[in-house]
Design a protein around this motif. Structure first.
Motif, PDB file in Angstrom:
ATOM      1  N   LEU A 325       0.869  -1.129  -0.011  1.00  0.00           N
ATOM      2  CA  LEU A 325      -0.107  -0.013  -0.037  1.00  0.00           C
ATOM      3  C   LEU A 325       1.052   1.181  -0.053  1.00  0.00           C
ATOM      4  CD1 LEU A 325      -2.530  -1.083   2.612  1.00  0.00           C
ATOM      5  CD2 LEU A 325      -2.811  -1.207   0.265  1.00  0.00           C
ATOM      6  N   MET A 326       0.943   2.023  -1.122  1.00  0.00           N
ATOM      7  CA  MET A 326       1.748   3.353  -1.158  1.00  0.00           C
ATOM      8  C   MET A 326       0.902   4.389  -0.438  1.00  0.00           C
ATOM      9  SD  MET A 326       2.570   2.992  -5.389  1.00  0.00           S
ATOM     10  CE  MET A 326       3.797   4.326  -5.382  1.00  0.00           C
ATOM     11  N   ILE A 327       1.603   4.974   0.263  1.00  0.00           N
ATOM     12  CA  ILE A 327       1.022   6.056   1.321  1.00  0.00           C
ATOM     13  C   ILE A 327       0.987   7.023   0.525  1.00  0.00           C
ATOM     14  CG2 ILE A 327       1.364   7.276   3.432  1.00  0.00           C
ATOM     15  CD1 ILE A 327       2.881   5.203   4.696  1.00  0.00           C
ATOM     16  N   PRO A 328      -0.282   8.040   0.207  1.00  0.00           N
ATOM     17  CA  PRO A 328      -0.542   8.879  -0.747  1.00  0.00           C
ATOM     18  C   PRO A 328       0.557  10.245  -0.011  1.00  0.00           C
ATOM     19  CG  PRO A 328      -2.272   8.626   0.662  1.00  0.00           C
ATOM     20  CD  PRO A 328      -1.543   7.545   0.964  1.00  0.00           C
ATOM     21  N   THR A 329       0.970  10.992  -1.581  1.00  0.00           N
ATOM     22  CA  THR A 329       1.836  12.015  -1.389  1.00  0.00           C
ATOM     23  C   THR A 329       1.146  13.254  -0.933  1.00  0.00           C
ATOM     24  OG1 THR A 329       1.727  12.078  -3.896  1.00  0.00           O
ATOM     25  CG2 THR A 329       3.717  11.011  -2.604  1.00  0.00           C
ATOM     26  N   PRO A 330       1.848  14.036  -0.138  1.00  0.00           N
ATOM     27  CA  PRO A 330       1.119  15.426  -0.032  1.00  0.00           C
ATOM     28  C   PRO A 330       1.214  16.195  -1.164  1.00  0.00           C
ATOM     29  CG  PRO A 330       2.816  15.188   1.733  1.00  0.00           C
ATOM     30  CD  PRO A 330       3.017  14.137   0.360  1.00  0.00           C
ATOM     31  N   PRO A 331       0.153  17.464  -1.388  1.00  0.00           N
ATOM     32  CA  PRO A 331      -0.030  18.203  -2.560  1.00  0.00           C
ATOM     33  C   PRO A 331       1.163  19.056  -2.875  1.00  0.00           C
ATOM     34  CG  PRO A 331      -1.443  18.941  -0.853  1.00  0.00           C
ATOM     35  CD  PRO A 331      -0.758  17.767  -0.093  1.00  0.00           C
ATOM     36  N   ALA A 332       0.793  19.974  -3.800  1.00  0.00           N
ATOM     37  CA  ALA A 332       1.721  21.265  -4.193  1.00  0.00           C
ATOM     38  C   ALA A 332       1.326  22.328  -3.331  1.00  0.00           C
ATOM     39  CB  ALA A 332       1.613  21.546  -5.838  1.00  0.00           C
ATOM     40  N   ASN A 333       2.050  23.470  -3.874  1.00  0.00           N
ATOM     41  CA  ASN A 333       1.485  24.573  -2.751  1.00  0.00           C
ATOM     42  C   ASN A 333       0.140  25.163  -3.507  1.00  0.00           C
ATOM     43  OD1 ASN A 333       2.289  26.371  -5.028  1.00  0.00           O
ATOM     44  ND2 ASN A 333       4.266  26.653  -4.300  1.00  0.00           N
ATOM     45  N   GLN A 334      -0.279  26.401  -2.985  1.00  0.00           N
ATOM     46  CA  GLN A 334      -1.520  27.084  -3.290  1.00  0.00           C
ATOM     47  C   GLN A 334      -1.365  27.653  -4.753  1.00  0.00           C
ATOM     48  OE1 GLN A 334      -4.266  27.048  -1.539  1.00  0.00           O
ATOM     49  NE2 GLN A 334      -5.331  28.069  -3.462  1.00  0.00           N
ATOM     50  N   ASP A 335      -0.201  28.041  -5.190  1.00  0.00           N
ATOM     51  CA  ASP A 335      -0.175  28.335  -6.510  1.00  0.00           C
ATOM     52  C   ASP A 335      -0.479  27.240  -7.641  1.00  0.00           C
ATOM     53  OD1 ASP A 335       0.688  30.766  -6.188  1.00  0.00           O
ATOM     54  OD2 ASP A 335       2.985  30.302  -6.495  1.00  0.00           O
ATOM     55  N   GLY A 336      -0.324  25.946  -7.359  1.00  0.00           N
ATOM     56  CA  GLY A 336      -0.686  24.814  -8.053  1.00  0.00           C
ATOM     57  C   GLY A 336      -2.123  24.734  -7.928  1.00  0.00           C
ATOM     58  N   PHE A 337      -2.835  25.172  -6.620  1.00  0.00           N
ATOM     59  CA  PHE A 337      -3.927  24.550  -6.638  1.00  0.00           C
ATOM     60  C   PHE A 337      -4.989  25.696  -7.394  1.00  0.00           C
ATOM     61  CE2 PHE A 337      -2.940  21.297  -3.804  1.00  0.00           C
ATOM     62  CZ  PHE A 337      -4.235  20.603  -3.296  1.00  0.00           C
ATOM     63  N   GLY A 338      -4.322  27.029  -7.203  1.00  0.00           N
ATOM     64  CA  GLY A 338      -4.988  28.070  -7.793  1.00  0.00           C
ATOM     65  C   GLY A 338      -5.158  27.832  -9.331  1.00  0.00           C
ATOM     66  N   ALA A 339      -3.982  27.425  -9.861  1.00  0.00           N
ATOM     67  CA  ALA A 339      -4.065  26.955 -11.297  1.00  0.00           C
ATOM     68  C   ALA A 339      -4.890  25.900 -11.583  1.00  0.00           C
ATOM     69  CB  ALA A 339      -2.446  26.620 -11.619  1.00  0.00           C
ATOM     70  N   ALA A 340      -5.113  24.845 -10.842  1.00  0.00           N
ATOM     71  CA  ALA A 340      -5.787  23.590 -11.164  1.00  0.00           C
ATOM     72  C   ALA A 340      -7.182  23.769 -10.814  1.00  0.00           C
ATOM     73  CB  ALA A 340      -5.039  22.322 -10.583  1.00  0.00           C
ATOM     74  N   TYR A 341      -7.540  24.464  -9.620  1.00  0.00           N
ATOM     75  CA  TYR A 341      -8.932  24.554  -8.980  1.00  0.00           C
ATOM     76  C   TYR A 341      -9.406  25.776  -8.864  1.00  0.00           C
ATOM     77  CZ  TYR A 341      -6.929  19.613  -8.316  1.00  0.00           C
ATOM     78  OH  TYR A 341      -6.240  18.633  -8.350  1.00  0.00           O
ATOM     79  N   GLY A 342      -8.800  26.837  -9.373  1.00  0.00           N
ATOM     80  CA  GLY A 342      -9.237  28.164  -8.976  1.00  0.00           C
ATOM     81  C   GLY A 342      -9.496  28.455  -7.460  1.00  0.00           C
ATOM     82  N   THR A 343     -10.572  28.580  -6.952  1.00  0.00           N
ATOM     83  CA  THR A 343     -11.091  28.538  -5.610  1.00  0.00           C
ATOM     84  C   THR A 343     -11.768  27.304  -5.150  1.00  0.00           C
ATOM     85  OG1 THR A 343     -12.896  29.754  -6.027  1.00  0.00           O
ATOM     86  CG2 THR A 343     -11.058  31.091  -5.476  1.00  0.00           C
ATOM     87  N   GLY A 344     -11.843  26.230  -5.728  1.00  0.00           N
ATOM     88  CA  GLY A 344     -12.432  25.211  -5.658  1.00  0.00           C
ATOM     89  C   GLY A 344     -11.914  24.361  -4.195  1.00  0.00           C
ATOM     90  N   GLN A 345     -10.584  24.626  -4.133  1.00  0.00           N
ATOM     91  CA  GLN A 345      -9.964  23.724  -2.947  1.00  0.00           C
ATOM     92  C   GLN A 345      -8.730  24.448  -2.666  1.00  0.00           C
ATOM     93  OE1 GLN A 345      -9.896  22.343  -0.440  1.00  0.00           O
ATOM     94  NE2 GLN A 345     -10.234  20.292  -0.511  1.00  0.00           N
ATOM     95  N   THR A 346      -8.222  24.338  -1.281  1.00  0.00           N
ATOM     96  CA  THR A 346      -6.988  24.976  -0.862  1.00  0.00           C
ATOM     97  C   THR A 346      -5.922  23.948  -0.803  1.00  0.00           C
ATOM     98  OG1 THR A 346      -7.649  24.853   1.449  1.00  0.00           O
ATOM     99  CG2 THR A 346      -8.153  26.861   0.187  1.00  0.00           C
ATOM    100  N   ALA A 347      -4.643  24.265  -0.782  1.00  0.00           N
ATOM    101  CA  ALA A 347      -3.606  23.388  -0.679  1.00  0.00           C
ATOM    102  C   ALA A 347      -3.468  23.017   0.915  1.00  0.00           C
ATOM    103  CB  ALA A 347      -2.171  24.331  -0.957  1.00  0.00           C
ATOM    104  N   TRP A 348      -3.991  23.835   1.787  1.00  0.00           N
ATOM    105  CA  TRP A 348      -3.766  23.618   3.187  1.00  0.00           C
ATOM    106  C   TRP A 348      -4.699  22.821   3.524  1.00  0.00           C
ATOM    107  CZ3 TRP A 348      -7.430  23.976   6.777  1.00  0.00           C
ATOM    108  CH2 TRP A 348      -8.389  24.766   6.653  1.00  0.00           C
ATOM    109  N   ARG A 349      -5.852  22.579   2.994  1.00  0.00           N
ATOM    110  CA  ARG A 349      -6.866  21.828   3.479  1.00  0.00           C
ATOM    111  C   ARG A 349      -6.771  20.288   2.910  1.00  0.00           C
ATOM    112  NH1 ARG A 349     -10.075  20.916   7.517  1.00  0.00           N
ATOM    113  NH2 ARG A 349      -9.216  18.704   7.029  1.00  0.00           N
ATOM    114  N   ASP A 350      -6.403  20.690   1.615  1.00  0.00           N
ATOM    115  CA  ASP A 350      -5.914  19.023   0.850  1.00  0.00           C
ATOM    116  C   ASP A 350      -4.797  18.274   1.449  1.00  0.00           C
ATOM    117  OD1 ASP A 350      -6.530  17.001  -1.202  1.00  0.00           O
ATOM    118  OD2 ASP A 350      -4.426  17.517  -1.808  1.00  0.00           O
TER     119      ASP A 350
END
Length: 433
Positions: A325-350
């Protein structure tokens, strides 16, 4: 500082102890870099704390963002501890310890491990598996990857956006077309056809002498395909038009056969060898959308009931089949989330979601090796600062001449990031050869 009356103002701050999520074992292999990124242990923000990395074998080096180690040989004993300190008081607030192991470069000599990797878009990108293939090409231990997706020798069962439920239940509805007169088979996960006002992405093909079946996922529109008719290609490779005599719905889950989860029959149906390892990378999609700690923890606990069903079916394929079982990796920073999801999700919450999910995964499956279940510490291996894709350099704002590169994807690493995950998987396989 004091009030006008001369009474001093006293401010007392108490920093909340951080939550550290540590896998049970960190794996290395002789001559190859092994990394533990400190921020990847924190449910919250690691920059609020100072850190100390200690280990019983006194090897490796603590750098600003990581502990890094290139083993020189076998290590079969020893532990590593990461401690977080209050920056003001200098007192330790939390510590987490893991086993530290390394395999010799000769581990697994003369053997070839057959591996089936199940997962999400990180697996579907095929770079993690390709990294392992590339390393094995010059190693004494070989690998053979099996699956119904990808291009040999890099075969897998990775599907973008998929979760534990998709692989452990009837899952998603796909559409099967009985086709004939095919000259050039369409490309899996690439070629798109239209019919009856809807768009269908090819997922699987089984075509012999121009006839057989094509299985597709509906990606646009709401209409089911016509009972018979023509598939018209809108993009990708393959025939411009394909005639089909019948269509119907099927489970998109490759392991859901005749109304039940049946991994052994999946192997039979696809003429695949019984694997030594089935490696599962899931959790990123499962945890993504939650907005509170309590809901993501509850979702993890519920999802692991289904994960157990999948693991049980996998192990039924043979007494020698082991699950990683591969333990899932943490995400990118808020710039990555802004580019991918606009305001749909935040990096800190994910990140909180992923780390809390990982914490539950580790709590449930640590110490299950006797039951042929292992944890792969991929969560600690990825450089989340330098291992995610970057957009082209652009002004920091419309009035500035300062140029910056911002992360451009929230959860998908760049090539180097994927390769770090592949390095971790390789070390795990060598240590458990």
């Amino acid at each position: 500082m004091s009030l006008a009356s001369g009474v001093p103002i006293t401010i007392t701050a108490s920093l909340v102890a951080p939550v550290l999520v540590m896998p049970p074992t960190i794996y290395g292999v002789q001559g190859r870099e092994c990394n533990l990124y400190i921020d990847n242990l924190h449910v919250g923000d690691s920059s609020l704390f100072n850190h100390d990395v200690t280990n019983t074998e006194l090897n490796g080096a603590q750098q600003r963002e990581r502990w890094t180690w290139t083993p020189t040989g076998v290590q079969s004993t020893g532990t590593l501890t990461v401690s977080a300190y209050d920056k003001t008081q200098g007192t330790v607030l939390a510590s987490a310890t893991t086993n530290q192991r390394a395999a010799a470069s000769t581990a697994g000599s003369g053997t070839t491990k057959t591996i089936n990797v199940i997962g999400d878009s990180l697996i579907n990108a095929a770079t993690i598996t390709q990294t392992v293939i590339d390393i094995a090409a010059t190693d004494v231990m070989g690998v053979t990857f099996i699956g119904t997706r990808g291009t040999a020798p890099n075969k897998h069962e990775g599907r973008g956006g998929w979760s534990i439920t998709d692989y452990s239940t009837v899952g998603r509805t796909f559409y099967s077309f009985t086709v004939s007169g095919v000259t050039t088979s369409p490309a899996i996960n690439s070629t798109v056809y239209t019919n009856n006002g809807s768009t269908f992405l090819v997922q699987e093909t089984a075509i012999t002498a121009g006839s057989g079946t094509i299985i597709c996922a509906r990606t646009a529109g709401t209409n089911d395909p016509s009972a018979s008719g023509m598939l018209t290609r809108s993009s990708g490779t393959g025939d411009a038009a394909i005639s089909f005599s019948a269509s119907g719905t099927v489970s998109g889950n490759p392991f859901w056969i005749s109304g039940a989860l049946n991994y052994p029959q999946y192997l039979v149906n696809n003429s695949l060898a019984t694997p030594d390892w089935v490696v599962i990378h899931l959790g990123i999609n499962d945890a993504f959308s939650y907005t509170t700690d309590a809901t993501v923890i509850a979702a993890a606990i519920a999802a692991f009931v289904n994960l157990d069903l999948l693991i049980t079916s996998i192990k039924a394929a043979g007494a020698g089949v082991k699950v990683g079982l591969m333990i899932p990796t943490p995400p990118a920073n808020q710039d990555g989330f802004g580019a991918a999801y606009g305001t749909g999700q935040t990096a800190w919450r994910d990140k909180r979601n992923i780390m809390l999910w990982a914490q539950e995964l580790i709590a449930k499956y640590t110490g299950q090796e006797a039951n042929r279940i292992y944890l792969v510490p991929t969560n600690t291996a990825l450089d989340v600062v330098n291992g995610y894709t970057l957009a082209a350099s652009a002004p920091v704002n419309s009035r500035s001449s300062v140029m910056v590169q911002r992360q451009s994807n929230g959860v998908h690493p760049d090539t180097g990031g994927y390769q770090q995950i592949g390095d971790c998987l390789w070390a795990f396989l060598k240590c458990n050869a």
